[in-house]
Design an enzyme around this catalytic site. Structure first.
Site, mmCIF file in Angstrom:
data_model
loop_
_atom_site.group_PDB
_atom_site.id
_atom_site.type_symbol
_atom_site.label_atom_id
_atom_site.label_comp_id
_atom_site.label_asym_id
_atom_site.label_seq_id
_atom_site.Cartn_x
_atom_site.Cartn_y
_atom_site.Cartn_z
ATOM 1 C CB SER A 3 5.135 -1.876 11.994
ATOM 2 O OG SER A 3 4.943 -0.663 12.158
ATOM 3 N N GLY A 15 2.555 2.324 10.634
ATOM 4 C CA GLY A 15 3.418 3.244 10.553
ATOM 5 C C GLY A 15 4.116 3.604 11.791
ATOM 6 C CG HIS A 39 -5.729 1.802 5.546
ATOM 7 N ND1 HIS A 39 -5.430 2.886 6.302
ATOM 8 C CD2 HIS A 39 -4.847 0.876 5.202
ATOM 9 C CE1 HIS A 39 -4.078 2.656 6.714
ATOM 10 N NE2 HIS A 39 -3.709 1.270 5.778
ATOM 11 C CG ASN A 50 -1.797 1.088 1.244
ATOM 12 O OD1 ASN A 50 -1.858 1.869 0.437
ATOM 13 N ND2 ASN A 50 -2.502 1.295 2.713
ATOM 14 C CE LYS A 80 -0.057 3.176 4.921
ATOM 15 N NZ LYS A 80 -0.130 3.108 6.266
ATOM 16 C CD GLU A 107 -2.972 5.344 6.833
ATOM 17 O OE1 GLU A 107 -2.877 5.215 5.743
ATOM 18 O OE2 GLU A 107 -1.953 4.857 7.639
ATOM 19 C CD GLU A 119 -3.364 -2.512 7.404
ATOM 20 O OE1 GLU A 119 -2.379 -2.671 7.085
ATOM 21 O OE2 GLU A 119 -4.007 -1.714 7.159
HETATM 22 P P1 PGA Z 1 2.780 0.162 7.618
HETATM 23 O O1 PGA Z 1 1.343 0.502 7.110
HETATM 24 O O2 PGA Z 1 3.385 -1.086 7.215
HETATM 25 O O3 PGA Z 1 3.590 1.482 7.240
HETATM 26 O O4 PGA Z 1 2.708 0.233 9.112
HETATM 27 C C1 PGA Z 1 0.713 -0.577 6.865
HETATM 28 C C2 PGA Z 1 -0.856 -0.343 6.269
HETATM 29 O O5 PGA Z 1 -1.374 0.901 6.711
HETATM 30 O O6 PGA Z 1 -1.376 -0.894 5.302
#
Ligand code: PGA
Length: 253
Positions: free
Chosen positions: A215, A175, A99, A11, A13, A101, A169
């Site tokens: 992560s 992140g 997601h 992803n 982003k 976010e 997640e």
């Molecule tokens: P990350 O993001 O690997 O940077 O923690 C995962 C995600 O949001 O899908």
């Protein structure tokens, strides 16, 4: 490890201008053609503005392409939005929905996620539906309750093991560099699969992929991907670097 084929999804982003996106996609496609790992499906989800270019790079590569979101309507007066048909048109096979976010930055509820999933599946896209608890919910022992509610409210009746993937997640792990413990991931994925069996059927639950995200990095991917109920990973930060992403893919054995 499982009989279900592993899916490693990147992803991207809100990252990568055109030339960076093309370089990154070319780098991944090159590795994929040189060191094909048949145990593993690879998918990347770039930003909307570079989907067309990345789609050209990935043509005939075998790597799947996804949007990071879509609208729940087929078309119409929705300024700034992208429909599932538009994603299909540009070469996408799938779309990431719900997601955390999107859920927090855009106040997307599970009901909205479900409407999006219905439209996306109608358009012939596969959906990756994300669920996850916040740190507070985890600390209050509410993880399973929250995940079960999200599953009940986000997964449409038309979802099958073939057109729907669940991505677990934990919000606090995205992140942040914090990763759930192997035991937590194992138990949580097991419970997610049990819930899918209750909602759909045992057969669908055994076939539906459940990814872990938050992560995931080259140094922790191996033990997570080795777990029985973990069928792959949704990767943010580490998907922006060809070598990191590729090291994770190579860990799917
Ligand atoms: P990350 O993001 O690997 O940077 O923690 C995962 C995600 O949001 O899908």
């Amino acid at each position: 490890m499982t009989d279900r084929q592993i899916l490693i999804a990147g992803n991207w982003k809100m990252n990568c201008l055109t030339s960076q996106a093309v370089d990154l996609a070319q780098g991944i496609a090159k590795k994929y053609s040189e060191e094909l790992n048949p145990k593993c499906q690879v998918l990347i989800a770039p930003a909307f503005t570079v989907l067309g270019k990345v789609s050209e790079v990935l043509q005939k590569s075998g790597i799947l392409l996804a949007g990071q979101d879509c609208h729940f309507n087929k078309n119409g007066a929705h300024t700034g939005d992208i429909s599932p048909d538009m994603l299909k048109d540009v070469g996408c096979n799938a779309v990431i929905l719900g997601h955390s976010e999107r859920r927090s930055n855009h106040r997307e509820t599970s009901q909205i996620v479900k409407q999006k999933a219905i439209q996306a599946i109608n358009s012939g896209l596969n959906v990756i539906i994300c669920i996850g608890e916040t740190e507070d919910e985890k600390n209050n022992g509410k993880t399973i309750e929250v995940l079960y509610k999200q599953l009940e409210e986000s997964i449409p009746d038309t979802a099958t093991a073939e057109n729907c993937v669940i991505a677990y997640e934990p919000v606090w792990a995205i992140g942040t560099g914090k990763v759930a413990t192997v035991d937590d991931v194992k138990n949580t994925h097991n419970k997610i699969r049990a819930k899918i069996a209750e909602m759909k059927s045992q057969e669908i639950a055994q076939k539906m992929k459940v990814l872990y995200g938050g992560s995931v990095k080259p140094d922790n991917a191996k033990e997570l991907l080795a777990l029985e109920d973990v069928d792959g990973a949704l990767i943010g930060g580490a998907s922006l670097n060809v070598n990191d992403f590729w090291t994770i893919i190579k860990n799917c054995i």
